[in-house]
Motif scaffolding. Structure first.
Motif, mmCIF file in Angstrom:
data_model
loop_
_atom_site.group_PDB
_atom_site.id
_atom_site.type_symbol
_atom_site.label_atom_id
_atom_site.label_comp_id
_atom_site.label_asym_id
_atom_site.label_seq_id
_atom_site.Cartn_x
_atom_site.Cartn_y
_atom_site.Cartn_z
ATOM 1 N N GLY A 1 0.819 -1.207 0.000
ATOM 2 C CA GLY A 1 0.000 0.000 0.000
ATOM 3 C C GLY A 1 0.853 1.257 0.000
ATOM 4 O O GLY A 1 0.619 2.190 -0.784
ATOM 5 N N LEU A 2 1.861 1.272 0.862
ATOM 6 C CA LEU A 2 2.777 2.421 0.901
ATOM 7 C C LEU A 2 3.530 2.573 -0.411
ATOM 8 O O LEU A 2 3.649 3.680 -0.948
ATOM 9 N N ASN B 1 1.089 3.631 -3.307
ATOM 10 C CA ASN B 1 0.628 5.011 -3.107
ATOM 11 C C ASN B 1 1.740 6.021 -3.339
ATOM 12 O O ASN B 1 1.516 7.069 -3.945
ATOM 13 N N THR C 1 -1.866 9.287 2.604
ATOM 14 C CA THR C 1 -2.072 7.895 2.185
ATOM 15 C C THR C 1 -1.991 6.909 3.354
ATOM 16 O O THR C 1 -2.406 5.763 3.207
ATOM 17 N N SER D 1 -3.008 2.973 3.501
ATOM 18 C CA SER D 1 -1.916 1.992 3.436
ATOM 19 C C SER D 1 -1.762 1.185 4.713
ATOM 20 O O SER D 1 -1.412 0.008 4.665
#
Length: 135
Positions: A25-26, A29, A50, A54
């Motif tokens: 996710g990190l 993003n 984010t 995330s």
């Protein structure tokens, strides 16, 4: 909040899936923000904006889906259904004005990116279960 409740119900799944889900996710993003494919509110702090997605939404949804959907639908169903659910969540955020797609990015590309991430999570989960002999 759901994540805290869920950690008691399926702590093994959370321990196996949360780190890779949060990392992906990190990563996704940060790449999306850096490439200007999307922007988030507040726009001056997009990397920080984010974090709830995330470190919250994505890992929790993936863990929930892996725990409750994967045993019934197997790998393909898990990947497709999880990617669709996350895409619909992001579409809601876009309609609420929290996310804005730019530079050719659209909901279709969002679905593709979630399918890639879900495939990586699934393979990682299988490897971890095999290596650590977790049922």
């Amino acid at each position: 909040m759901i994540g805290l409740f869920f950690i008691k119900k399926a702590s093994r799944v959370m321990l196996l899936s949360f780190p890779i889900s949060a990392y992906l996710g990190l990563l996704f993003n940060d790449i999306g923000v850096a490439m200007k494919w999307w922007s988030l509110v507040p726009s001056k702090l997009e990397s920080i904006a984010t974090l709830p997605y995330s470190l919250g939404l994505y890992p929790v949804v993936v863990s929930l889906m892996y725990q409750f959907v994967y045993p019934k639908l197997k790998a393909t169903g898990f990947i497709i259904l999880t990617a669709i659910l996350l895409t619909l969540c992001e579409l809601c955020f876009m309609l609420l004005g929290h996310v804005d797609y730019e530079d050719g990015w659209n909901t279709g590309w969002t679905l593709v990116s979630y399918m890639i991430a879900c495939c990586i999570v699934f393979v990682n989960m299988k490897l971890l279960k095999k290596v650590f002999n977790v049922p």
